[in-house]
Design a protein around this motif. Structure first.
Motif, PDB file in Angstrom:
ATOM      1  N   ARG A 141      -1.461  -5.440   9.786  1.00  0.00           N
ATOM      2  CA  ARG A 141      -2.904  -5.471   9.058  1.00  0.00           C
ATOM      3  C   ARG A 141      -3.603  -4.243   9.173  1.00  0.00           C
ATOM      4  O   ARG A 141      -4.042  -3.815   8.072  1.00  0.00           O
ATOM      5  CB  ARG A 141      -3.674  -6.707   9.506  1.00  0.00           C
ATOM      6  N   SER A 142      -3.451  -3.634  10.263  1.00  0.00           N
ATOM      7  CA  SER A 142      -4.214  -2.173  10.473  1.00  0.00           C
ATOM      8  C   SER A 142      -3.250  -1.271   9.802  1.00  0.00           C
ATOM      9  O   SER A 142      -3.961  -0.402   9.271  1.00  0.00           O
ATOM     10  CB  SER A 142      -4.136  -1.828  11.956  1.00  0.00           C
ATOM     11  N   GLY A 143      -2.173  -1.502   9.675  1.00  0.00           N
ATOM     12  CA  GLY A 143      -1.140  -0.486   8.830  1.00  0.00           C
ATOM     13  C   GLY A 143      -1.579  -0.646   7.405  1.00  0.00           C
ATOM     14  O   GLY A 143      -1.507   0.474   6.611  1.00  0.00           O
ATOM     15  N   ALA A 144      -2.011  -1.794   6.763  1.00  0.00           N
ATOM     16  CA  ALA A 144      -2.406  -1.739   5.269  1.00  0.00           C
ATOM     17  C   ALA A 144      -3.778  -1.192   5.339  1.00  0.00           C
ATOM     18  O   ALA A 144      -3.806  -0.568   4.231  1.00  0.00           O
ATOM     19  CB  ALA A 144      -2.705  -3.434   5.037  1.00  0.00           C
ATOM     20  N   LEU A 145      -4.826  -1.192   6.293  1.00  0.00           N
ATOM     21  CA  LEU A 145      -5.822  -0.642   6.207  1.00  0.00           C
ATOM     22  C   LEU A 145      -5.945   0.880   6.261  1.00  0.00           C
ATOM     23  O   LEU A 145      -6.206   1.735   5.338  1.00  0.00           O
ATOM     24  CB  LEU A 145      -6.753  -0.953   7.318  1.00  0.00           C
ATOM     25  N   ILE A 146      -4.680   1.251   7.050  1.00  0.00           N
ATOM     26  CA  ILE A 146      -4.511   2.848   7.081  1.00  0.00           C
ATOM     27  C   ILE A 146      -3.816   3.375   6.062  1.00  0.00           C
ATOM     28  O   ILE A 146      -4.084   4.705   5.634  1.00  0.00           O
ATOM     29  CB  ILE A 146      -3.861   3.103   8.469  1.00  0.00           C
ATOM     30  N   LEU A 147      -2.870   2.717   5.186  1.00  0.00           N
ATOM     31  CA  LEU A 147      -2.299   2.829   4.006  1.00  0.00           C
ATOM     32  C   LEU A 147      -3.189   2.953   2.988  1.00  0.00           C
ATOM     33  O   LEU A 147      -3.144   4.259   2.223  1.00  0.00           O
ATOM     34  CB  LEU A 147      -1.321   1.748   3.494  1.00  0.00           C
ATOM     35  N   PHE A 150      -7.890   9.396   1.266  1.00  0.00           N
ATOM     36  CA  PHE A 150      -8.291  10.646   1.621  1.00  0.00           C
ATOM     37  C   PHE A 150      -8.065  11.753   0.910  1.00  0.00           C
ATOM     38  O   PHE A 150      -8.944  12.675   1.204  1.00  0.00           O
ATOM     39  CB  PHE A 150      -7.451  11.050   3.164  1.00  0.00           C
ATOM     40  N   PRO A 151      -6.946  12.096   0.316  1.00  0.00           N
ATOM     41  CA  PRO A 151      -6.813  13.397  -0.544  1.00  0.00           C
ATOM     42  C   PRO A 151      -7.692  13.344  -1.598  1.00  0.00           C
ATOM     43  O   PRO A 151      -7.677  14.583  -2.366  1.00  0.00           O
ATOM     44  CB  PRO A 151      -5.320  12.918  -1.058  1.00  0.00           C
ATOM     45  N   PHE A 152      -8.555  12.342  -1.991  1.00  0.00           N
ATOM     46  CA  PHE A 152      -9.433  12.560  -3.087  1.00  0.00           C
ATOM     47  C   PHE A 152     -10.985  12.740  -2.496  1.00  0.00           C
ATOM     48  O   PHE A 152     -11.847  12.388  -2.975  1.00  0.00           O
ATOM     49  CB  PHE A 152      -9.682  11.321  -3.669  1.00  0.00           C
ATOM     50  N   CYS A 161       2.312   4.780   7.696  1.00  0.00           N
ATOM     51  CA  CYS A 161       1.472   3.959   6.790  1.00  0.00           C
ATOM     52  C   CYS A 161       0.532   5.116   6.021  1.00  0.00           C
ATOM     53  O   CYS A 161       0.399   5.104   4.884  1.00  0.00           O
ATOM     54  CB  CYS A 161       0.881   2.917   6.983  1.00  0.00           C
ATOM     55  N   GLY A 162      -0.049   5.942   6.871  1.00  0.00           N
ATOM     56  CA  GLY A 162      -1.097   6.703   6.423  1.00  0.00           C
ATOM     57  C   GLY A 162      -0.238   7.752   5.722  1.00  0.00           C
ATOM     58  O   GLY A 162      -0.769   8.407   4.404  1.00  0.00           O
ATOM     59  N   ALA A 163       0.840   8.493   5.946  1.00  0.00           N
ATOM     60  CA  ALA A 163       1.575   9.371   5.342  1.00  0.00           C
ATOM     61  C   ALA A 163       2.096   8.904   3.928  1.00  0.00           C
ATOM     62  O   ALA A 163       1.977   9.713   2.901  1.00  0.00           O
ATOM     63  CB  ALA A 163       2.747   9.770   6.285  1.00  0.00           C
ATOM     64  N   ILE A 164       2.313   7.721   3.891  1.00  0.00           N
ATOM     65  CA  ILE A 164       2.821   7.097   2.453  1.00  0.00           C
ATOM     66  C   ILE A 164       1.584   6.980   1.584  1.00  0.00           C
ATOM     67  O   ILE A 164       1.892   7.489   0.430  1.00  0.00           O
ATOM     68  CB  ILE A 164       3.557   5.655   2.701  1.00  0.00           C
ATOM     69  N   GLY A 165       0.776   6.581   2.081  1.00  0.00           N
ATOM     70  CA  GLY A 165      -0.592   6.645   1.221  1.00  0.00           C
ATOM     71  C   GLY A 165      -0.853   7.948   0.844  1.00  0.00           C
ATOM     72  O   GLY A 165      -1.345   8.236  -0.338  1.00  0.00           O
TER      73      GLY A 165
END
Length: 132
Positions: free
Chosen positions: A85-91, A97-99, A38-42
């Motif tokens: 739900r935690s996956g949504a928050l991590i997304l 984060f890149p900003f 999820c974080g990697a997709i975001g």
């Protein structure tokens, strides 16, 4: 005296077997892997939007839609509700984060207050959605 019909007997309740230590470890690893994806997709979406700025509105809509879908739509298995739900928050965090270099332009007090407010709101939203 009074002929009573025989009482139906219930079958004995069989307890579910305990998960082994290895199975618990693999389930925990799979949960962390889901959150990492999820974080990697975001992050991938954010880097793509930064390299092609004309797609920035699509990035915002996509991240919000993906995060809201994971947070609001319940999974088939209720054991994974918190994980989604935690996956949504991590997304969302992975998309922001890149900003970080743009966040350095904001004064530190406002940035810390804004981050704290967003975290409190996200936890409150997840708590409200988690009620039955």
């Amino acid at each position: 005296m009074f002929p009573f019909p025989p009482q139906p007997t219930l079958p004995p309740i069989i307890a579910a077997p305990e998960d082994s230590i290895e199975l618990k470890s693999r389930k925990g690893f799979a949960d962390r892997l889901f959150q990492a994806i999820c974080g990697a997709i975001g992050g991938l979406a954010a880097h793509s939007a930064r390299s092609a700025p004309q797609y920035f509105p699509l990035f915002v809509v996509g991240c919000l839609a993906g995060g809201l879908f994971q947070a609001i739509v319940p999974s088939r298995d209720q054991d994974y509700l918190g994980l989604h739900r935690s996956g949504a928050l991590i997304l969302i965090i992975g998309a922001l984060f890149p900003f970080w270099d743009l966040l350095m332009l904001i004064p530190q007090q406002i940035l810390i207050g804004g981050v704290g407010a967003v975290i409190v709101l996200a936890i409150a939203l997840i708590a409200i959605l988690g009620r039955n």
